[in-house]
Design a protein around this motif. Structure first.
Motif, PDB file in Angstrom:
ATOM      1  N   ILE A   1     -52.629  35.498   4.071  1.00 51.40           N
ATOM      2  CA  ILE A   1     -52.204  36.791   3.529  1.00 51.40           C
ATOM      3  C   ILE A   1     -53.328  37.801   3.686  1.00 51.40           C
ATOM      4  O   ILE A   1     -54.501  37.474   3.493  1.00 51.40           O
ATOM      5  CB  ILE A   1     -51.818  36.676   2.039  1.00 51.40           C
ATOM      6  N   GLY A   2     -52.970  39.036   4.048  1.00 53.43           N
ATOM      7  CA  GLY A   2     -53.920  40.140   4.070  1.00 53.43           C
ATOM      8  C   GLY A   2     -53.601  41.115   2.946  1.00 53.43           C
ATOM      9  O   GLY A   2     -52.442  41.276   2.560  1.00 53.43           O
ATOM     10  N   PHE A   3     -54.639  41.755   2.413  1.00 52.23           N
ATOM     11  CA  PHE A   3     -54.449  42.693   1.306  1.00 52.23           C
ATOM     12  C   PHE A   3     -55.116  44.031   1.615  1.00 52.23           C
ATOM     13  O   PHE A   3     -56.234  44.078   2.136  1.00 52.23           O
ATOM     14  CB  PHE A   3     -55.065  42.134   0.015  1.00 52.23           C
ATOM     15  N   VAL A   4     -54.406  45.115   1.277  1.00 58.57           N
ATOM     16  CA  VAL A   4     -54.971  46.466   1.326  1.00 58.57           C
ATOM     17  C   VAL A   4     -54.651  47.113  -0.015  1.00 58.57           C
ATOM     18  O   VAL A   4     -53.477  47.235  -0.383  1.00 58.57           O
ATOM     19  CB  VAL A   4     -54.367  47.306   2.465  1.00 58.57           C
TER      20      VAL A   4
ATOM     21  N   LEU B   1     -66.261  40.210   7.640  1.00 54.09           N
ATOM     22  CA  LEU B   1     -66.787  39.461   6.501  1.00 54.09           C
ATOM     23  C   LEU B   1     -65.869  38.331   6.024  1.00 54.09           C
ATOM     24  O   LEU B   1     -66.346  37.197   5.841  1.00 54.09           O
ATOM     25  CB  LEU B   1     -67.096  40.415   5.349  1.00 54.09           C
ATOM     26  N   PRO B   2     -64.565  38.553   5.786  1.00 56.63           N
ATOM     27  CA  PRO B   2     -63.732  37.438   5.302  1.00 56.63           C
ATOM     28  C   PRO B   2     -63.710  36.252   6.255  1.00 56.63           C
ATOM     29  O   PRO B   2     -63.731  35.096   5.809  1.00 56.63           O
ATOM     30  CB  PRO B   2     -62.339  38.077   5.174  1.00 56.63           C
TER      31      PRO B   2
ATOM     32  N   ILE C   1     -57.248  45.361  17.425  1.00 52.24           N
ATOM     33  CA  ILE C   1     -57.109  45.963  16.105  1.00 52.24           C
ATOM     34  C   ILE C   1     -57.965  47.219  15.985  1.00 52.24           C
ATOM     35  O   ILE C   1     -57.522  48.243  15.455  1.00 52.24           O
ATOM     36  CB  ILE C   1     -57.478  44.940  15.013  1.00 52.24           C
ATOM     37  N   VAL C   2     -59.188  47.157  16.487  1.00 49.94           N
ATOM     38  CA  VAL C   2     -60.057  48.331  16.466  1.00 49.94           C
ATOM     39  C   VAL C   2     -59.413  49.482  17.232  1.00 49.94           C
ATOM     40  O   VAL C   2     -59.476  50.648  16.827  1.00 49.94           O
ATOM     41  CB  VAL C   2     -61.441  47.978  17.044  1.00 49.94           C
TER      42      VAL C   2
ATOM     43  N   ALA D   1     -58.061  47.113   9.003  1.00 48.07           N
ATOM     44  CA  ALA D   1     -58.509  46.239  10.090  1.00 48.07           C
ATOM     45  C   ALA D   1     -58.966  44.889   9.553  1.00 48.07           C
ATOM     46  O   ALA D   1     -58.667  43.832  10.140  1.00 48.07           O
ATOM     47  CB  ALA D   1     -59.637  46.919  10.864  1.00 48.07           C
ATOM     48  N   ARG D   2     -59.668  44.899   8.441  1.00 50.05           N
ATOM     49  CA  ARG D   2     -60.121  43.648   7.815  1.00 50.05           C
ATOM     50  C   ARG D   2     -58.926  42.780   7.425  1.00 50.05           C
ATOM     51  O   ARG D   2     -58.935  41.556   7.617  1.00 50.05           O
ATOM     52  CB  ARG D   2     -60.968  43.983   6.590  1.00 50.05           C
ATOM     53  N   ALA D   3     -57.882  43.413   6.874  1.00 45.18           N
ATOM     54  CA  ALA D   3     -56.700  42.668   6.463  1.00 45.18           C
ATOM     55  C   ALA D   3     -55.949  42.077   7.650  1.00 45.18           C
ATOM     56  O   ALA D   3     -55.335  41.015   7.550  1.00 45.18           O
ATOM     57  CB  ALA D   3     -55.772  43.580   5.657  1.00 45.18           C
ATOM     58  N   LEU D   4     -56.003  42.771   8.793  1.00 47.35           N
ATOM     59  CA  LEU D   4     -55.243  42.347   9.967  1.00 47.35           C
ATOM     60  C   LEU D   4     -55.956  41.289  10.803  1.00 47.35           C
ATOM     61  O   LEU D   4     -55.315  40.547  11.543  1.00 47.35           O
ATOM     62  CB  LEU D   4     -54.946  43.548  10.867  1.00 47.35           C
TER      63      LEU D   4
END
Length: 255
Positions: free
Chosen positions: A102-105, A123-124, A140-141, A168-171
């Motif tokens: 799961i990704g979260f924003v 980081l994640p 993604i970038v 981007a971090r979530a994806l």
């Protein structure tokens, strides 16, 4: 659905659902003082679709997202993510599921100020000791338009750019679903439009399933579908929404 559903656009052929909730009920309190935040809600979310959840204040939209994401327990009913019934998982299993699938924003960007944009995005994956696919990172970038800002600290980025880093971090981990809770709440209209466009593009270009809670009809118009809650019940939905059709539904729900 409600009496308003007949005016909705024809439903497209559904893709296989990624998230399925059945008869979801959430009751808070006890000893004669209870609140039924969700009342037998059944809803599913298709792969590669961008869905907005809306409703009047107190309708249960944030509670629904928290239960779907395993951030809150349910009183009864089930939630499945793919083939996994998350409502039966233990805390440790839920933690791993949220980390890996799961990704979260959120409304707040939650970036570490001492890390660059790129380091925040990675980081994640590094915490999980998970290999990063360079091609996916580059894609993604490109989608979120951060190519020239990767080496900047958050303090050197605008609010919209910081939220794009969060998206981007979530994806990056290729999650089965991304949950976005009022993701433009701290942004001006221009930056908010940019972030919503990136969420829409991630669904269309990356096949990402996105579920967003919002109170804003303009934000909801970026979605493929809007589902409406009232008093903890799912009462309406609209495909191919516009800001005008969403606002019309909300006015009727509150009247």
């Amino acid at each position: 659905m409600s009496e308003y559903a007949a005016a909705a656009a024809p439903q497209p052929s559904p893709a296989p659902p990624v998230v399925v909730a059945r008869d979801l009920t959430k009751v808070y309190g006890g000893a004669g003082s209870t609140v039924r935040a969700l009342d037998e809600v059944s809803v599913s979310f298709a792969r590669g679709a961008f869905t907005a959840i809306m409703g009047p204040s107190g309708s249960g939209k944030s509670t629904l997202m928290h239960c779907l994401a395993g951030l809150d327990t349910v009183t009864s009913g089930t939630v499945h993510l793919g083939g996994t019934e998350i409502t039966r998982l233990r805390d440790r299993e839920l933690t791993l599921l949220r980390r890996d699938r799961i990704g979260f924003v959120f409304q707040s960007f939650n970036l570490l100020p001492m890390l660059t944009a790129e380091q925040n995005i990675l980081l994640p994956a590094r915490i999980a000791r998970r290999r990063t696919d360079p091609a996916r990172l580059a894609r993604i970038v490109e989608v979120v338009g951060l190519g020239e800002r990767l080496h900047h600290l958050p303090s050197a980025l605008s609010g919209g750019q910081q939220q794009r880093v969060a998206v981007a971090r979530a994806l990056l981990g290729d999650p089965e679903v991304v949950y976005a809770d009022e993701p433009t709440g701290n942004l001006d209209s221009r930056s908010g439009a940019e972030v919503l466009g990136f969420l829409r593009d991630s669904a269309r270009d990356l096949g990402q399933t996105v579920v967003m809670v919002t109170h804003d009809p303009v934000a909801a118009a970026y979605a493929d579908r809007v589902v409406f809650l009232r008093d903890g019940r799912l009462v309406d939905e609209v495909y191919g929404p516009t800001a005008e059709t969403v606002l019309d539904r909300l006015v009727k729900l509150e009247s």
